[in-house]
Design a protein around this motif. Structure first.
Motif, PDB file in Angstrom:
ATOM      1  N   GLY A 105      43.440  39.442  35.127  1.00 51.86           N
ATOM      2  CA  GLY A 105      44.582  39.887  35.892  1.00 51.86           C
ATOM      3  C   GLY A 105      45.914  39.314  35.443  1.00 51.86           C
ATOM      4  O   GLY A 105      46.964  39.689  35.981  1.00 51.86           O
ATOM      5  N   ARG A 106      45.908  38.415  34.449  1.00 56.29           N
ATOM      6  CA  ARG A 106      47.179  37.824  34.027  1.00 56.29           C
ATOM      7  C   ARG A 106      47.938  38.791  33.109  1.00 56.29           C
ATOM      8  O   ARG A 106      47.343  39.704  32.508  1.00 56.29           O
ATOM      9  CB  ARG A 106      46.932  36.503  33.299  1.00 56.29           C
ATOM     10  CG  ARG A 106      46.297  36.631  31.918  1.00 56.29           C
ATOM     11  CD  ARG A 106      45.969  35.260  31.361  1.00 56.29           C
ATOM     12  NE  ARG A 106      45.434  35.339  29.998  1.00 56.29           N
ATOM     13  CZ  ARG A 106      45.967  34.721  28.960  1.00 56.29           C
ATOM     14  NH1 ARG A 106      47.043  33.974  29.114  1.00 56.29           N
ATOM     15  NH2 ARG A 106      45.441  34.822  27.762  1.00 56.29           N
ATOM     16  N   ARG A 107      49.245  38.563  32.982  1.00 53.26           N
ATOM     17  CA  ARG A 107      50.069  39.403  32.123  1.00 53.26           C
ATOM     18  C   ARG A 107      50.093  38.901  30.683  1.00 53.26           C
ATOM     19  O   ARG A 107      50.291  39.666  29.749  1.00 53.26           O
ATOM     20  CB  ARG A 107      51.489  39.461  32.675  1.00 53.26           C
ATOM     21  CG  ARG A 107      51.597  40.146  34.034  1.00 53.26           C
ATOM     22  CD  ARG A 107      52.999  40.033  34.602  1.00 53.26           C
ATOM     23  NE  ARG A 107      53.089  40.578  35.947  1.00 53.26           N
ATOM     24  CZ  ARG A 107      54.124  40.400  36.749  1.00 53.26           C
ATOM     25  NH1 ARG A 107      55.164  39.672  36.346  1.00 53.26           N
ATOM     26  NH2 ARG A 107      54.118  40.915  37.973  1.00 53.26           N
ATOM     27  N   GLY A 108      49.953  37.587  30.511  1.00 54.28           N
ATOM     28  CA  GLY A 108      49.955  37.025  29.172  1.00 54.28           C
ATOM     29  C   GLY A 108      48.701  37.383  28.411  1.00 54.28           C
ATOM     30  O   GLY A 108      47.667  37.724  28.996  1.00 54.28           O
ATOM     31  N   THR A 109      48.768  37.287  27.093  1.00 48.69           N
ATOM     32  CA  THR A 109      47.615  37.617  26.254  1.00 48.69           C
ATOM     33  C   THR A 109      47.196  36.454  25.360  1.00 48.69           C
ATOM     34  O   THR A 109      46.068  36.430  24.878  1.00 48.69           O
ATOM     35  CB  THR A 109      47.924  38.837  25.373  1.00 48.69           C
ATOM     36  OG1 THR A 109      49.102  38.551  24.585  1.00 48.69           O
ATOM     37  CG2 THR A 109      48.168  40.075  26.224  1.00 48.69           C
ATOM     38  N   GLY A 110      48.084  35.502  25.117  1.00 48.95           N
ATOM     39  CA  GLY A 110      47.761  34.396  24.225  1.00 48.95           C
ATOM     40  C   GLY A 110      47.040  33.276  24.941  1.00 48.95           C
ATOM     41  O   GLY A 110      46.738  33.335  26.134  1.00 48.95           O
ATOM     42  N   LEU A 111      46.751  32.218  24.179  1.00 47.86           N
ATOM     43  CA  LEU A 111      46.083  31.065  24.752  1.00 47.86           C
ATOM     44  C   LEU A 111      47.041  30.324  25.672  1.00 47.86           C
ATOM     45  O   LEU A 111      48.212  30.125  25.343  1.00 47.86           O
ATOM     46  CB  LEU A 111      45.584  30.145  23.644  1.00 47.86           C
ATOM     47  CG  LEU A 111      44.634  29.032  24.080  1.00 47.86           C
ATOM     48  CD1 LEU A 111      43.584  28.791  23.012  1.00 47.86           C
ATOM     49  CD2 LEU A 111      45.394  27.738  24.366  1.00 47.86           C
ATOM     50  N   CYS A 112      46.548  29.902  26.826  1.00 43.07           N
ATOM     51  CA  CYS A 112      47.378  29.219  27.824  1.00 43.07           C
ATOM     52  C   CYS A 112      46.681  27.946  28.279  1.00 43.07           C
ATOM     53  O   CYS A 112      45.542  27.997  28.763  1.00 43.07           O
ATOM     54  CB  CYS A 112      47.640  30.142  29.010  1.00 43.07           C
ATOM     55  SG  CYS A 112      48.604  29.374  30.338  1.00 43.07           S
ATOM     56  N   ASP A 113      47.358  26.815  28.100  1.00 44.69           N
ATOM     57  CA  ASP A 113      46.883  25.539  28.638  1.00 44.69           C
ATOM     58  C   ASP A 113      47.486  25.407  30.038  1.00 44.69           C
ATOM     59  O   ASP A 113      48.680  25.203  30.194  1.00 44.69           O
ATOM     60  CB  ASP A 113      47.323  24.388  27.736  1.00 44.69           C
ATOM     61  CG  ASP A 113      46.812  23.045  28.212  1.00 44.69           C
ATOM     62  OD1 ASP A 113      45.660  22.976  28.680  1.00 44.69           O
ATOM     63  OD2 ASP A 113      47.581  22.058  28.140  1.00 44.69           O
ATOM     64  N   VAL A 114      46.665  25.538  31.059  1.00 43.10           N
ATOM     65  CA  VAL A 114      47.146  25.667  32.433  1.00 43.10           C
ATOM     66  C   VAL A 114      47.645  24.322  32.961  1.00 43.10           C
ATOM     67  O   VAL A 114      46.984  23.288  32.802  1.00 43.10           O
ATOM     68  CB  VAL A 114      46.031  26.203  33.349  1.00 43.10           C
ATOM     69  CG1 VAL A 114      46.545  26.375  34.774  1.00 43.10           C
ATOM     70  CG2 VAL A 114      45.497  27.530  32.809  1.00 43.10           C
TER      71      VAL A 114
END
Length: 367
Positions: A105-114
């Motif tokens: 459901g997120r809009r981003g597509t790259g790797l994300c360190d939360v």
């Protein structure tokens, strides 16, 4: 998909027999079955298994156990509470877990360190909840193997990886699986889109898998274990959103119960099965509520409440998307955390499976 269409489709999925929807969508289910069968055949070949081992070694994960939490159906069955319970148990055993997730459901597509202030739109509501509730590192990427590699690079103290909703992501190797069901079981038993199953129903669980029922009784033919779950209390949204987390207070819940007798609380839930949350509020606490279901994983940034509402109670999954409302005028918003405990038999089996990795002493466990 709108809430109306979601509800119509889910009624067909969970109907005990055939429906017009399931009959009309059956040909598409055959295509899904064919795709799954082809993928299963390719992955069962010896060269595919050897490739998995090499990919794991190349990613630096051969000395790090990987535990997958998932289910066989679309939508929620209790994966996130199970993941949180697994994290807590690992910490009591002295492990330092980290989480990888797709971030649905997120809009981003790259790797994300939360991080604690990462917007849910960037990382997904469930990964943000996992990080805020547990405090452990969480990395999000569609490629969970790449996420796991990056997780270890950014957080080298992580020595066990938990994959949230990773059951069908076969590119990620795994050493054990927790398969979660709720009271709905497998619905009409059909594969998507005629039914809720992500893959054809097998007669027995996969190897090294533990089945957990987020329900009062088993809901499928598979043998499994019943989880212990209950609502922990209520916390004001501004308190829940702050960095100084405080446990729920009994007098706060008592005051809310009293007010609800004359002014029912608006219960809002953006879950695959919101009725489960509503029923717990009524049965466990005796709250008088007005049901307000929301679309699962919906963007709540423009959400408004009905006129005349004094108190709103939400799940933690929705709270991560409502933190901006904590300091704005409007009704009082309360968050109801869910406490979930792994069955003792599940903990014992996991401890046995993790022995080859020489687990840390429980004397160094997190409090």
């Amino acid at each position: 998909m709108s809430l109306r269409w979601q509800q119509a489709l889910q009624r067909a999925w969970w109907h005990p027999g055939e429906s017009a929807w399931s009959l009309a969508l059956r040909p598409l289910s055959w295509l899904v079955r064919a795709v799954v069968a082809g993928r299963t055949w390719r992955q069962s070949r010896p060269d595919a298994q050897a490739r998995l081992v090499e990919q794991r070694r190349a990613a630096g994960l051969d000395a790090c156990p990987i535990l997958v939490v998932g289910n066989l159906i679309v939508g929620g069955a209790g994966k996130t509470p199970t993941t949180l319970a697994l994290i807590r148990w690992l910490q009591t055993q002295g492990w330092h877990p980290g989480v990888v997730s797709r971030g649905y459901g997120r809009r981003g597509t790259g790797l994300c360190d939360v991080g604690p202030t990462t917007p849910a739109t960037e990382c997904g509501d469930e990964p943000l909840l996992l990080h805020r509730r547990s405090g452990v590192p969480v990395c999000v990427n569609a490629d969970r193997l790449a996420a796991a590699q990056r997780l270890r690079e950014l957080h080298p103290d992580v020595n066990v990886i938990v994959a949230d909703d990773g059951l069908q992501h076969t590119r990620l190797p795994r050493d054990a699986q927790l398969i979660v069901f709720d009271a709905r079981g497998i619905g009409n038993g059909h594969v998507l889109p005629a039914g809720p199953l992500r893959q054809p129903w097998p007669d027995t669980p996969p190897a090294r898998s533990l089945v957990i029922y987020n329900a009062d009784a088993p809901s499928t033919p598979w043998p499994g274990h019943l989880a212990r779950r209950r609502l922990a209390g209520v916390v004001a949204l501004d308190t829940w959103s702050s960095s100084q987390r405080q446990p729920p207070q009994a007098d706060t819940l008592h005051a809310l119960q009293t007010r609800s007798r004359t002014h029912p609380v608006l219960a809002a839930a953006g879950l695959a099965e919101p009725e489960r949350f509503f029923t717990m509020l009524e049965r466990q606490w005796g709250l008088h509520i007005v049901r307000h279901p929301l679309p699962d994983h919906a963007d709540l940034s423009a959400l408004t409440w009905p006129d005349g509402v004094d108190d709103v109670i939400v799940t933690e999954k929705d709270a991560v998307k409502l933190m901006a409302m904590a300091s704005t005028p409007g009704p009082r918003i309360w968050v109801a955390p869910l406490d979930f405990e792994l069955p003792d038999a599940v903990s014992a089996q996991l401890a046995d499976w993790l022995m080859p990795w020489h687990p840390p002493s429980s004397r160094s466990a997190a409090p």
